[in-house]
Write an enzyme that holds these catalytic residues in place. Structure first.
Site, PDB file in Angstrom:
ATOM      1  N   ILE A 192      37.696  28.238  19.183  1.00  0.00           N
ATOM      2  CA  ILE A 192      38.155  26.931  18.710  1.00  0.00           C
ATOM      3  C   ILE A 192      38.581  26.068  19.877  1.00  0.00           C
ATOM      4  O   ILE A 192      38.364  24.863  19.890  1.00  0.00           O
ATOM      5  CB  ILE A 192      39.380  27.073  17.772  1.00  0.00           C
ATOM      6  CG1 ILE A 192      39.119  28.050  16.643  1.00  0.00           C
ATOM      7  CG2 ILE A 192      39.764  25.713  17.211  1.00  0.00           C
ATOM      8  CD1 ILE A 192      40.389  28.397  15.887  1.00  0.00           C
ATOM      9  N   SER A 193      39.220  26.700  20.841  1.00  0.00           N
ATOM     10  CA  SER A 193      39.777  25.908  21.932  1.00  0.00           C
ATOM     11  C   SER A 193      39.935  26.763  23.184  1.00  0.00           C
ATOM     12  O   SER A 193      40.287  27.935  23.103  1.00  0.00           O
ATOM     13  CB  SER A 193      41.143  25.362  21.487  1.00  0.00           C
ATOM     14  OG  SER A 193      42.053  25.330  22.555  1.00  0.00           O
ATOM     15  N   THR A 194      39.610  26.183  24.315  1.00  0.00           N
ATOM     16  CA  THR A 194      39.925  26.850  25.574  1.00  0.00           C
ATOM     17  C   THR A 194      40.840  25.939  26.362  1.00  0.00           C
ATOM     18  O   THR A 194      40.452  24.847  26.748  1.00  0.00           O
ATOM     19  CB  THR A 194      38.672  27.112  26.435  1.00  0.00           C
ATOM     20  OG1 THR A 194      37.754  26.069  26.192  1.00  0.00           O
ATOM     21  CG2 THR A 194      38.045  28.425  26.141  1.00  0.00           C
TER      22      THR A 194
ATOM     23  N   LYS B  71      44.164  25.717  29.368  1.00  0.00           N
ATOM     24  CA  LYS B  71      44.450  26.277  30.675  1.00  0.00           C
ATOM     25  C   LYS B  71      45.106  27.635  30.537  1.00  0.00           C
ATOM     26  O   LYS B  71      44.923  28.521  31.341  1.00  0.00           O
ATOM     27  CB  LYS B  71      45.385  25.334  31.450  1.00  0.00           C
ATOM     28  CG  LYS B  71      44.616  24.391  32.364  1.00  0.00           C
ATOM     29  CD  LYS B  71      45.528  23.813  33.418  1.00  0.00           C
ATOM     30  CE  LYS B  71      46.603  22.947  32.798  1.00  0.00           C
ATOM     31  NZ  LYS B  71      47.420  22.211  33.752  1.00  0.00           N
ATOM     32  N   GLU B  72      45.906  27.781  29.499  1.00  0.00           N
ATOM     33  CA  GLU B  72      46.689  28.997  29.390  1.00  0.00           C
ATOM     34  C   GLU B  72      46.250  29.927  28.267  1.00  0.00           C
ATOM     35  O   GLU B  72      46.691  31.054  28.200  1.00  0.00           O
ATOM     36  CB  GLU B  72      48.167  28.625  29.188  1.00  0.00           C
ATOM     37  CG  GLU B  72      48.754  27.963  30.400  1.00  0.00           C
ATOM     38  CD  GLU B  72      49.710  26.839  30.036  1.00  0.00           C
ATOM     39  OE1 GLU B  72      50.290  26.272  30.956  1.00  0.00           O
ATOM     40  OE2 GLU B  72      49.872  26.533  28.849  1.00  0.00           O
TER      41      GLU B  72
ATOM     42  N   VAL C 285      43.018  30.889  25.122  1.00  0.00           N
ATOM     43  CA  VAL C 285      41.772  30.666  24.411  1.00  0.00           C
ATOM     44  C   VAL C 285      42.052  31.000  22.953  1.00  0.00           C
ATOM     45  O   VAL C 285      42.682  32.011  22.671  1.00  0.00           O
ATOM     46  CB  VAL C 285      40.650  31.588  24.930  1.00  0.00           C
ATOM     47  CG1 VAL C 285      39.317  31.237  24.298  1.00  0.00           C
ATOM     48  CG2 VAL C 285      40.539  31.505  26.439  1.00  0.00           C
TER      49      VAL C 285
ATOM     50  N   LYS D 279      45.011  33.760  19.245  1.00  0.00           N
ATOM     51  CA  LYS D 279      45.350  33.098  20.503  1.00  0.00           C
ATOM     52  C   LYS D 279      45.429  34.150  21.605  1.00  0.00           C
ATOM     53  O   LYS D 279      46.260  35.046  21.555  1.00  0.00           O
ATOM     54  CB  LYS D 279      46.679  32.353  20.364  1.00  0.00           C
ATOM     55  CG  LYS D 279      47.029  31.511  21.578  1.00  0.00           C
ATOM     56  CD  LYS D 279      48.146  30.516  21.249  1.00  0.00           C
ATOM     57  CE  LYS D 279      48.558  29.704  22.463  1.00  0.00           C
ATOM     58  NZ  LYS D 279      49.569  28.692  22.159  1.00  0.00           N
TER      59      LYS D 279
ATOM     60  N   ASP E 272      57.212  21.257  23.840  1.00  0.00           N
ATOM     61  CA  ASP E 272      55.893  20.701  24.160  1.00  0.00           C
ATOM     62  C   ASP E 272      55.394  19.941  22.936  1.00  0.00           C
ATOM     63  O   ASP E 272      54.224  20.007  22.565  1.00  0.00           O
ATOM     64  CB  ASP E 272      54.920  21.810  24.554  1.00  0.00           C
ATOM     65  CG  ASP E 272      53.646  21.263  25.190  1.00  0.00           C
ATOM     66  OD1 ASP E 272      53.631  20.069  25.570  1.00  0.00           O
ATOM     67  OD2 ASP E 272      52.651  22.005  25.293  1.00  0.00           O
TER      68      ASP E 272
HETATM   69  P1  ADP Z   1      47.336  25.673  24.162  1.00  0.00           P
HETATM   70  O1  ADP Z   1      48.489  26.293  24.878  1.00  0.00           O
HETATM   71  O2  ADP Z   1      46.029  26.004  24.755  1.00  0.00           O
HETATM   72  O3  ADP Z   1      47.550  24.196  23.899  1.00  0.00           O
HETATM   73  P2  ADP Z   1      47.529  25.920  21.285  1.00  0.00           P
HETATM   74  O4  ADP Z   1      48.385  26.901  20.573  1.00  0.00           O
HETATM   75  O5  ADP Z   1      47.980  24.491  21.257  1.00  0.00           O
HETATM   76  O6  ADP Z   1      47.326  26.446  22.768  1.00  0.00           O
HETATM   77  O7  ADP Z   1      46.070  26.029  20.701  1.00  0.00           O
HETATM   78  C1  ADP Z   1      45.032  25.263  21.185  1.00  0.00           C
HETATM   79  C2  ADP Z   1      44.242  24.639  20.063  1.00  0.00           C
HETATM   80  O8  ADP Z   1      43.732  25.635  19.219  1.00  0.00           O
HETATM   81  C3  ADP Z   1      45.073  23.755  19.185  1.00  0.00           C
HETATM   82  O9  ADP Z   1      45.113  22.449  19.660  1.00  0.00           O
HETATM   83  C4  ADP Z   1      44.386  23.840  17.861  1.00  0.00           C
HETATM   84  O10 ADP Z   1      43.318  22.922  17.804  1.00  0.00           O
HETATM   85  C5  ADP Z   1      43.803  25.245  17.881  1.00  0.00           C
HETATM   86  N1  ADP Z   1      44.690  26.151  17.160  1.00  0.00           N
HETATM   87  C6  ADP Z   1      45.675  26.918  17.681  1.00  0.00           C
HETATM   88  N2  ADP Z   1      46.260  27.658  16.733  1.00  0.00           N
HETATM   89  C7  ADP Z   1      45.645  27.356  15.575  1.00  0.00           C
HETATM   90  C8  ADP Z   1      45.788  27.798  14.220  1.00  0.00           C
HETATM   91  N3  ADP Z   1      46.696  28.696  13.858  1.00  0.00           N
HETATM   92  N4  ADP Z   1      44.963  27.267  13.298  1.00  0.00           N
HETATM   93  C9  ADP Z   1      44.029  26.365  13.653  1.00  0.00           C
HETATM   94  N5  ADP Z   1      43.839  25.925  14.884  1.00  0.00           N
HETATM   95  C10 ADP Z   1      44.629  26.397  15.850  1.00  0.00           C
END
Ligand code: ADP
Ligand code: MN
Length: 516
Positions: free
Chosen positions: A259-261, A263-264, A266, A289, A405
């Protein structure tokens, strides 16, 4: 898995169990599961025999190639690399044969024919390690040479007396170089150099060759990048193993993708499995995560955790890898607190090392949009604002936490409400910088909603007071911040003098007690 038990029962159990007689393959005659030395030896023998056969079947290739693959004596079957290369060679030959068949089929009796020559896989093994040198033995597709490379004068010249033509002869060399451009990758357009009797100098040829190779490598790299961006390859092998185990244990059904990568971390999406952990029901969709184990990214986050009294005793004893696990642990604890307070946030499923599984906010693999990406009508915008104000207060008072944050990047819009995520860095208000973090959060929230046209939105200072219950009266940012820092210092002094921190900054009411 019971294979050992089955094997052990077979030899002296007398008349075999019923399934044995029914079994179409009969009863297992020996119990030996692992290979004996003899097996290995005969396997090797088989390979050697096969090689002999191959050598007989492809004599011209063997004769033409001069690389380490080659003939009888120096075959080293113990080398996996070598075996792999030989296997590859075998595949390539088959591929070429197929190409030749198709070429024939397409061309038929036609006077104009097309050639697949450039697409063939097997090229003479390039034994020349230095790319600066033209390698002179490379002859298989050279139309200016007799078919049999054995006729090539090894001495580097042909003829006698005055008619000697050395291998350095400009014309011969030039033509040969032109012809050898055919060995470049098929997508490398070389034009019809042979047709126009183009003679390339060694220098030009080498430059072209270099270019062709680097192009080939570049396209290979691009291809590789694409492949590596899939879910599995985004994490290191140890993490992959952890994820596999979660799927194997039935906790997760499948991990669908990334879903997302960041810096800290994935974040992956997964479908929940049926197996339950501690009687917990696994949500139908999960977010995984994975905290990155590349340490340098975390350096700047030290200040969050180092001064967090909850982790203070442990911090100094930990190696960096464990500190990263602590981030995951922190996120888990903080989410649990929020969950207990009824704040909309992902529900923790399980924590394994640096991998946190939680419920997925979104549906059918589509994550809920971040507040920054969604366009809300003014009514929803206002609703979202009041909800966030409320959540910040709950977070502070009931969870004893400051998000630290908080911004439109870490709030998701789902089911008509705002969900808070990304709380690994969240701290308690009495953290040495806790109030500063809170003030920063308030600034982000205020600015977002003021820009978003919510007239009721408090400014950052009002919001800070509304959340913390403190009554800082400074009417400008600089003074306000100074007062915040003074409060933080007061708390630190209290720690120094009394060996414990203030439970809360707020003077009214009993300090809340939190157990984890
Ligand atoms: P980072 O430290 O990389 O910002 P996040 O916890 O914000 O980590 O997660 C990054 C992205 O992943 C979020 O912006 C969101 O889009 C997606 N994400 C994280 N956790 C969830 C979740 N429980 N359900 C849906 N999407 C999620
Ligand atoms: Mn985030």
């Amino acid at each position: 898995m019971d294979s050992v038990g089955v094997a052990a029962a077979a030899p002296d159990a007398g008349p075999g169990p019923a399934w044995q007689s029914k079994c179409p393959w009969g009863a297992p005659s020996t119990t030996s599961i692992s290979c004996s030395l003899a097996d290995v030896m005969s396997e090797q023998l088989a390979k050697e025999l096969q090689l002999e056969e191959e050598n007989a079947a492809f004599p011209e290739v063997v004769a033409a190639a001069e690389g380490p693959f080659i003939t009888g004596e120096n075959i080293d079957t113990s080398s996996d690399l070598m075996l792999a290369q030989m296997l590859q060679m075998e595949f390539d030959r088959e591929y070429d044969a197929q190409l030749r068949r198709e070429e024939k089929k397409i061309n038929g009796d036609s006077k104009v024919s097309i050639s697949f020559e450039n697409y063939r896989k097997v090229h003479p093994y390039d034994s020349d390690s230095s790319e600066d040198e033209v390698d002179w033995q490379d002859t298989r597709h050279d139309p200016y040479r007799a078919d049999k490379p054995t006729t090539t004068p090894r001495r580097g010249f042909i003829g006698k007396g005055k008619d000697i033509t050395t291998k350095h002869d400009e014309v011969v060399c030039g033509r040969k170089n032109t012809a050898r451009m055919e060995n470049f990758a098929p997508e490398f357009q070389v034009g019809d150099g042979i047709g126009m009797d183009l003679k390339l100098s060694n220098q030009v040829f080498n430059a072209l060759k270099q270019h062709a190779y680097s192009e080939e490598r570049r396209s290979a790299r691009l291809h590789e990048k694409k492949e590596h961006s899939t879910a599995e390859k985004a994490v290191d092998p140890k993490t992959r193993l952890l994820l596999y185990k979660m799927v194997n244990s039935g906790m997760l059904e499948t991990i669908t993708g990334c879903i997302s990568t960041g810096k800290e971390s994935v974040v992956f999406h997964a479908y929940g499995g049926n197996a339950t952990e501690d009687d917990k029901v696994i949500p139908p969709e999960c977010a995984i995560k994975v905290f990155k184990t590349t340490l340098n990214e975390f350096k700047n986050r030290d200040k969050y955790i180092k001064d967090d009294y909850r982790f203070k005793d442990r911090f100094s004893k930990l190696n960096p890898r464990k500190i990263i696990r602590m981030w995951a642990e922190k996120e888990m604890h903080n989410l649990t607190r929020m969950q207990n307070a009824g704040i909309p946030c992902p529900q923790v499923v399980i924590l394994k090392k640096h991998v946190l599984v939680m419920s997925f906010i979104g549906q059918d693999q589509v994550p809920a949009p971040k507040l920054k990406d969604v366009t809300l009508n003014s009514e929803d915008m206002k609703k979202a604002y009041y909800q966030i104000l409320n959540m910040m207060q709950q977070l502070y008072r009931e969870c004893n936490l400051v998000h630290a944050d908080l911004s439109e990047y870490n709030m998701l819009w789902h089911d008509g409400k705002v969900w808070l995520i990304d709380v690994s860095q969240s701290v308690e208000p009495t953290h040495p910088h806790g109030l500063e973090f809170l003030f920063r959060d308030c600034r982000n929230v205020s600015q977002f909603f003021q820009k978003g046209g919510v007239a009721e939105a408090l400014n950052e200072r009002e919001l800070f007071n509304a959340v913390s219950g403190l009554n800082i009266t400074a009417d400008n940012e600089v003074d306000f911040q100074a007062e915040i820092e003074a409060l933080e210092k007061m708390n630190e002094d209290h720690v120094q003098n009394h060996g414990k921190k203030l439970s809360t900054f707020s003077s009214d009411g009993d300090p809340p007690i939190y157990d984890e």
